[in-house]
Structures are given as C-alpha cells and as structure tokens.
Motif scaffolding. Structure first.
Motif, PDB file in Angstrom:
ATOM      1  N   PRO A  18       0.812  -1.225   0.000  1.00  0.00           N
ATOM      2  CA  PRO A  18       0.000   0.000   0.000  1.00  0.00           C
ATOM      3  C   PRO A  18       0.847   1.277   0.000  1.00  0.00           C
ATOM      4  CG  PRO A  18      -0.886  -1.565   1.581  1.00  0.00           C
ATOM      5  CD  PRO A  18       0.449  -2.110   1.108  1.00  0.00           C
ATOM      6  N   MET A  19       1.979   1.265   0.696  1.00  0.00           N
ATOM      7  CA  MET A  19       2.870   2.428   0.690  1.00  0.00           C
ATOM      8  C   MET A  19       3.450   2.639  -0.700  1.00  0.00           C
ATOM      9  SD  MET A  19       4.852   2.012   4.326  1.00  0.00           S
ATOM     10  CE  MET A  19       6.086   3.226   3.896  1.00  0.00           C
ATOM     11  N   TYR A  20       3.862   1.554  -1.332  1.00  0.00           N
ATOM     12  CA  TYR A  20       4.390   1.639  -2.699  1.00  0.00           C
ATOM     13  C   TYR A  20       3.338   2.235  -3.630  1.00  0.00           C
ATOM     14  CZ  TYR A  20       5.801   0.137  -7.350  1.00  0.00           C
ATOM     15  OH  TYR A  20       6.099   0.110  -8.682  1.00  0.00           O
ATOM     16  N   ASP A  21       2.131   1.697  -3.575  1.00  0.00           N
ATOM     17  CA  ASP A  21       1.056   2.191  -4.442  1.00  0.00           C
ATOM     18  C   ASP A  21       0.768   3.668  -4.201  1.00  0.00           C
ATOM     19  OD1 ASP A  21       0.769  -0.297  -5.657  1.00  0.00           O
ATOM     20  OD2 ASP A  21      -0.821  -0.943  -4.281  1.00  0.00           O
ATOM     21  N   LYS A  22       0.851   4.094  -2.952  1.00  0.00           N
ATOM     22  CA  LYS A  22       0.560   5.486  -2.609  1.00  0.00           C
ATOM     23  C   LYS A  22       1.640   6.447  -3.105  1.00  0.00           C
ATOM     24  CE  LYS A  22      -0.486   8.530   1.252  1.00  0.00           C
ATOM     25  NZ  LYS A  22      -0.816   8.631   2.674  1.00  0.00           N
ATOM     26  N   TYR A  23       2.915   6.037  -3.039  1.00  0.00           N
ATOM     27  CA  TYR A  23       4.009   6.962  -3.312  1.00  0.00           C
ATOM     28  C   TYR A  23       4.737   6.770  -4.646  1.00  0.00           C
ATOM     29  CZ  TYR A  23       3.349   8.287   1.533  1.00  0.00           C
ATOM     30  OH  TYR A  23       2.816   8.729   2.701  1.00  0.00           O
ATOM     31  N   LYS A  24       4.408   5.735  -5.395  1.00  0.00           N
ATOM     32  CA  LYS A  24       5.178   5.427  -6.611  1.00  0.00           C
ATOM     33  C   LYS A  24       5.101   6.502  -7.686  1.00  0.00           C
ATOM     34  CE  LYS A  24       1.593   2.582  -8.713  1.00  0.00           C
ATOM     35  NZ  LYS A  24       1.219   1.242  -9.113  1.00  0.00           N
ATOM     36  N   GLU A  25       4.055   7.327  -7.678  1.00  0.00           N
ATOM     37  CA  GLU A  25       3.942   8.397  -8.675  1.00  0.00           C
ATOM     38  C   GLU A  25       4.637   9.672  -8.211  1.00  0.00           C
ATOM     39  OE1 GLU A  25       2.710   7.707 -11.659  1.00  0.00           O
ATOM     40  OE2 GLU A  25       2.216   5.677 -10.964  1.00  0.00           O
ATOM     41  N   THR A  26       4.847   9.810  -6.918  1.00  0.00           N
ATOM     42  CA  THR A  26       5.413  11.027  -6.339  1.00  0.00           C
ATOM     43  C   THR A  26       6.920  10.928  -6.146  1.00  0.00           C
ATOM     44  OG1 THR A  26       3.332  11.286  -5.147  1.00  0.00           O
ATOM     45  CG2 THR A  26       5.161  12.659  -4.435  1.00  0.00           C
ATOM     46  N   PHE A  27       7.387   9.719  -5.844  1.00  0.00           N
ATOM     47  CA  PHE A  27       8.800   9.492  -5.561  1.00  0.00           C
ATOM     48  C   PHE A  27       9.326   8.343  -6.407  1.00  0.00           C
ATOM     49  CE2 PHE A  27       6.896  11.019  -1.554  1.00  0.00           C
ATOM     50  CZ  PHE A  27       7.616  12.193  -1.402  1.00  0.00           C
ATOM     51  N   HIS A  28      10.630   8.213  -6.459  1.00  0.00           N
ATOM     52  CA  HIS A  28      11.260   7.046  -7.093  1.00  0.00           C
ATOM     53  C   HIS A  28      11.180   5.919  -6.067  1.00  0.00           C
ATOM     54  CE1 HIS A  28      14.471   5.183  -9.714  1.00  0.00           C
ATOM     55  NE2 HIS A  28      14.421   4.384  -8.667  1.00  0.00           N
ATOM     56  N   CYS A  29      10.366   4.917  -6.350  1.00  0.00           N
ATOM     57  CA  CYS A  29      10.150   3.803  -5.423  1.00  0.00           C
ATOM     58  C   CYS A  29      10.574   2.490  -6.061  1.00  0.00           C
ATOM     59  CB  CYS A  29       8.676   3.699  -5.043  1.00  0.00           C
ATOM     60  SG  CYS A  29       8.044   5.108  -4.127  1.00  0.00           S
ATOM     61  N   VAL A  30      11.257   1.679  -5.294  1.00  0.00           N
ATOM     62  CA  VAL A  30      11.646   0.342  -5.740  1.00  0.00           C
ATOM     63  C   VAL A  30      11.048  -0.645  -4.745  1.00  0.00           C
ATOM     64  CG1 VAL A  30      13.541  -1.230  -6.255  1.00  0.00           C
ATOM     65  CG2 VAL A  30      13.785   1.219  -6.739  1.00  0.00           C
ATOM     66  N   TYR A  31      10.197  -1.519  -5.249  1.00  0.00           N
ATOM     67  CA  TYR A  31       9.509  -2.516  -4.424  1.00  0.00           C
ATOM     68  C   TYR A  31       9.994  -3.876  -4.898  1.00  0.00           C
ATOM     69  CZ  TYR A  31       5.513  -5.050  -2.390  1.00  0.00           C
ATOM     70  OH  TYR A  31       4.719  -5.902  -1.678  1.00  0.00           O
ATOM     71  N   GLN A  32      10.726  -4.586  -4.039  1.00  0.00           N
ATOM     72  CA  GLN A  32      11.298  -5.862  -4.473  1.00  0.00           C
ATOM     73  C   GLN A  32      11.591  -6.762  -3.285  1.00  0.00           C
ATOM     74  OE1 GLN A  32      15.139  -5.348  -6.329  1.00  0.00           O
ATOM     75  NE2 GLN A  32      15.959  -4.230  -4.607  1.00  0.00           N
ATOM     76  N   LYS A  33      11.638  -8.054  -3.563  1.00  0.00           N
ATOM     77  CA  LYS A  33      12.123  -9.015  -2.567  1.00  0.00           C
ATOM     78  C   LYS A  33      13.635  -9.014  -2.656  1.00  0.00           C
ATOM     79  CE  LYS A  33       8.832 -12.484  -1.422  1.00  0.00           C
ATOM     80  NZ  LYS A  33       8.746 -12.765  -0.047  1.00  0.00           N
TER      81      LYS A  33
END
Length: 123
Positions: A18-33
């Motif tokens: 949910p944090m990734y979904d919320k911030y991925k358009e505003t910041f550079h986000c990397v979501y990974q295992k």
C-alpha cells in the motif's frame, strides 16, 4: 538543491505494497524481494535519485561515450536501460535479467571481476 532523503522499509508485502502504491507516482520507489534474504523491501527516494541519473552526471563530468554496468536487483533496471551494455549476475533478480545484455557468473563466483579480467586490460 533540496532535501536529500532515502528511506528503506523492510516488512511484509501486506504492509509495504500500500505504501508503494501510494508513493510510486510522487517518488522514485523500488519494491522488491531482496535476493539474498527473501525479505520484502521498499526503497523511497526523490524522483530524480536514480542510478541512471547518476550515470548521466558521471558521463557529463568525465566525458564518457560508453557505459557498461553490472547489477543484481530491480533497483538496477533504470541503469540497465540507459547503459550501452548491462550484465546481470547469475543470482540476480529474474526481472532484471530480462534487461541484461547477458547474464554472467554469480557474485559468489566473482562474476564481475572475471568479466572485467576477460574484457579489459589496463593500458
């Protein structure tokens, strides 16, 4: 210049997605295992903070006309897309491998060092 920040969150996918979904358009986000621990990671940083942008700055500073990169995680994808050649180590994230010029030996087998020995000599 702005505020410098980098946030790493390590937790369950249920908490981090949910944090990734919320911030991925505003910041550079990397979501990974994480490929070494199998933990779920979320990295958050300014939009302009990326390995690709760092390479662009170094190219300009040093006048480089060719870039060869190595990586193992999804946070390397933008760098792989920019580089002239990109090499994923054998134990790299599977998604990253799809962006690679080739897959080399794992980091446990000194894949990058062997590639450099085989492909570059000091003049």
């Amino acid at each position: 210049m702005g505020n410098i920040f980098y946030i790493t969150c390590i937790d369950s996918p249920e908490k981090l997605k949910p944090m990734y979904d919320k911030y991925k358009e505003t910041f550079h986000c990397v979501y990974q295992k994480d490929i070494y621990t199998d933990e779920q990671w979320l990295e958050i940083m300014p939009l302009a903070a990326s390995k690709a942008n760092a390479i662009k700055q170094l190219q300009k500073l040093f006048g480089c006309d060719r870039v060869v990169v190595f990586g193992d995680g999804r946070n390397d994808i933008d760098m792989f897309e920019l580089a002239d050649e990109s090499y994923a180590v054998q134990n790299a994230d599977e998604q990253l491998k799809s962006y690679a010029t080739a897959v080399i030996s794992s980091n446990d087998e000194d894949g990058v060092a062997h590639w450099l020995e085989d492909n570059y000599t000091v003049k």
